[in-house]
Write a protein that holds these residues in place. Structure first.
Motif, PDB file in Angstrom:
ATOM      1  N   LEU A  32      66.609  56.012 -10.092  1.00  0.00           N
ATOM      2  CA  LEU A  32      67.327  54.811 -11.090  1.00  0.00           C
ATOM      3  C   LEU A  32      66.148  54.233 -11.886  1.00  0.00           C
ATOM      4  O   LEU A  32      66.313  54.227 -12.623  1.00  0.00           O
ATOM      5  CB  LEU A  32      67.510  54.213 -10.182  1.00  0.00           C
ATOM      6  CG  LEU A  32      69.210  54.190  -9.299  1.00  0.00           C
ATOM      7  CD1 LEU A  32      69.474  53.161  -8.695  1.00  0.00           C
ATOM      8  CD2 LEU A  32      69.799  54.979 -10.258  1.00  0.00           C
ATOM      9  N   THR A  33      65.075  54.177 -11.295  1.00  0.00           N
ATOM     10  CA  THR A  33      64.119  53.651 -12.343  1.00  0.00           C
ATOM     11  C   THR A  33      63.811  54.643 -13.220  1.00  0.00           C
ATOM     12  O   THR A  33      62.390  54.038 -14.300  1.00  0.00           O
ATOM     13  CB  THR A  33      62.588  53.172 -11.505  1.00  0.00           C
ATOM     14  OG1 THR A  33      61.870  54.240 -10.830  1.00  0.00           O
ATOM     15  CG2 THR A  33      63.110  52.308 -10.854  1.00  0.00           C
ATOM     16  N   LYS A  34      63.077  56.471 -13.324  1.00  0.00           N
ATOM     17  CA  LYS A  34      62.817  56.853 -13.582  1.00  0.00           C
ATOM     18  C   LYS A  34      64.340  57.692 -15.008  1.00  0.00           C
ATOM     19  O   LYS A  34      63.855  58.404 -16.001  1.00  0.00           O
ATOM     20  CB  LYS A  34      62.439  58.068 -12.950  1.00  0.00           C
ATOM     21  CG  LYS A  34      61.468  57.897 -12.835  1.00  0.00           C
ATOM     22  CD  LYS A  34      60.110  57.181 -13.440  1.00  0.00           C
ATOM     23  CE  LYS A  34      58.989  57.064 -11.817  1.00  0.00           C
ATOM     24  NZ  LYS A  34      57.995  56.442 -12.994  1.00  0.00           N
ATOM     25  N   LYS A  35      65.143  56.833 -14.603  1.00  0.00           N
ATOM     26  CA  LYS A  35      66.342  57.680 -15.341  1.00  0.00           C
ATOM     27  C   LYS A  35      66.163  57.077 -17.055  1.00  0.00           C
ATOM     28  O   LYS A  35      65.609  55.848 -17.303  1.00  0.00           O
ATOM     29  CB  LYS A  35      67.808  57.420 -14.953  1.00  0.00           C
ATOM     30  CG  LYS A  35      68.873  57.485 -16.036  1.00  0.00           C
ATOM     31  CD  LYS A  35      69.969  57.380 -14.910  1.00  0.00           C
ATOM     32  CE  LYS A  35      71.471  57.595 -16.067  1.00  0.00           C
ATOM     33  NZ  LYS A  35      71.151  59.779 -15.384  1.00  0.00           N
ATOM     34  N   GLY A  36      65.887  58.537 -17.874  1.00  0.00           N
ATOM     35  CA  GLY A  36      66.185  58.151 -19.441  1.00  0.00           C
ATOM     36  C   GLY A  36      64.628  58.549 -20.133  1.00  0.00           C
ATOM     37  O   GLY A  36      64.494  58.287 -21.276  1.00  0.00           O
ATOM     38  N   ILE A  69      69.457  48.690 -14.065  1.00  0.00           N
ATOM     39  CA  ILE A  69      69.617  49.344 -12.549  1.00  0.00           C
ATOM     40  C   ILE A  69      71.021  48.849 -12.234  1.00  0.00           C
ATOM     41  O   ILE A  69      70.755  47.474 -11.754  1.00  0.00           O
ATOM     42  CB  ILE A  69      67.610  49.124 -11.767  1.00  0.00           C
ATOM     43  CG1 ILE A  69      67.421  50.184 -13.005  1.00  0.00           C
ATOM     44  CG2 ILE A  69      68.346  50.268 -10.576  1.00  0.00           C
ATOM     45  CD1 ILE A  69      65.946  50.275 -12.397  1.00  0.00           C
ATOM     46  N   ASP A  70      71.368  50.028 -11.707  1.00  0.00           N
ATOM     47  CA  ASP A  70      72.747  49.362 -10.585  1.00  0.00           C
ATOM     48  C   ASP A  70      72.503  49.479  -9.349  1.00  0.00           C
ATOM     49  O   ASP A  70      72.180  50.022  -8.830  1.00  0.00           O
ATOM     50  CB  ASP A  70      74.206  50.140 -10.696  1.00  0.00           C
ATOM     51  CG  ASP A  70      74.931  49.981  -9.978  1.00  0.00           C
ATOM     52  OD1 ASP A  70      75.321  48.706  -9.829  1.00  0.00           O
ATOM     53  OD2 ASP A  70      76.050  50.497  -9.925  1.00  0.00           O
ATOM     54  N   PHE A  71      71.614  48.334  -8.681  1.00  0.00           N
ATOM     55  CA  PHE A  71      71.554  48.159  -7.663  1.00  0.00           C
ATOM     56  C   PHE A  71      72.056  48.561  -5.895  1.00  0.00           C
ATOM     57  O   PHE A  71      71.887  48.739  -5.080  1.00  0.00           O
ATOM     58  CB  PHE A  71      71.055  46.672  -6.876  1.00  0.00           C
ATOM     59  CG  PHE A  71      69.810  46.734  -7.795  1.00  0.00           C
ATOM     60  CD1 PHE A  71      68.899  47.051  -7.375  1.00  0.00           C
ATOM     61  CD2 PHE A  71      69.855  45.893  -8.885  1.00  0.00           C
ATOM     62  CE1 PHE A  71      66.977  47.032  -8.332  1.00  0.00           C
ATOM     63  CE2 PHE A  71      68.274  45.852  -9.726  1.00  0.00           C
ATOM     64  CZ  PHE A  71      67.333  46.283  -9.462  1.00  0.00           C
ATOM     65  N   SER A  72      73.904  48.683  -6.240  1.00  0.00           N
ATOM     66  CA  SER A  72      74.917  49.624  -5.661  1.00  0.00           C
ATOM     67  C   SER A  72      74.907  50.498  -5.560  1.00  0.00           C
ATOM     68  O   SER A  72      75.604  50.833  -3.965  1.00  0.00           O
ATOM     69  CB  SER A  72      75.855  48.651  -6.226  1.00  0.00           C
ATOM     70  OG  SER A  72      76.473  49.686  -7.651  1.00  0.00           O
TER      71      SER A  72
END
Length: 188
Positions: A59-63, A43-46
């Motif tokens: 971002l957490t559900k990606k893929g 996860i890219d927090f930026s």
């Protein structure tokens, strides 16, 4: 060391052991692994916007596989729901979104996404459709264009099931009286 057996004498357990040995030596690509065995994507927090909690979910559900429930407005039959959601699925397919659709009621369908990172874009498309009453995604209910005027509360959560004791007792007494075949009370 295990005793050498003739291949014709192998039973199911021997075949399973042999398959495990073959798979142990095989290099399985990461994309071929089942979803629960794949390592989570970094996860890219930026890219996270602190003002939008949806950005964290994206971002957490990606893929990952994700399901969303869609309700069709009005009082459609199951066939109408099938036709309307089929049009939506076709539009999403033309926009290169991999979506599968399952009808679960006369006015309800499940849209299954292979990549949950696109769920919020698909949700935005669906709630802008004329016949979409609402979309439920990750426990949040988003009203659509086809929602009734009294349901236009943005981003409401599922209704709570817990109620006060007095209300429950009052309703249970009402139900007892309403379940009678006649309105007149009979005293014995």
């Amino acid at each position: 060391p295990p005793k050498k057996k003739d291949i014709r004498d192998y039973n199911d357990a021997d075949m399973a052991r042999l398959l495990e040995q073959w798979e142990k030596d095989d290099d399985i690509e990461e994309g071929d692994l089942p979803e629960h065995k794949r390592p989570p994507a970094p996860i890219d927090f930026s890219k996270i916007d602190p003002g939008k909690p949806e950005s964290i979910l994206k971002l957490t559900k990606k893929g990952k596989t994700l399901m969303m429930f869609v309700t069709v407005s009005g009082n459609p039959t199951e066939k109408e729901t099938e036709e309307i959601t089929s049009l939506w699925q076709g539009s999403l397919f033309n926009a290169n979104y991999d979506v599968q659709r399952f009808i679960v009621g006369s006015n309800r369908a499940i849209f299954m996404l292979r990549d949950g990172g696109y769920a919020w874009e698909i949700k935005d498309f669906l709630i802008n459709q004329e016949r979409c009453a609402d979309v439920t995604l990750e426990g949040q209910v988003y009203p659509g264009k086809g929602a009734d005027g009294n349901d236009k509360v943005k981003n409401k959560t599922k209704p709570e099931k817990a109620k006060k004791k007095k209300d429950v007792e009052k309703k249970s007494n009402d139900v007892k009286e309403d379940n009678r075949a006649t309105n007149q009370r009979e005293e014995l």
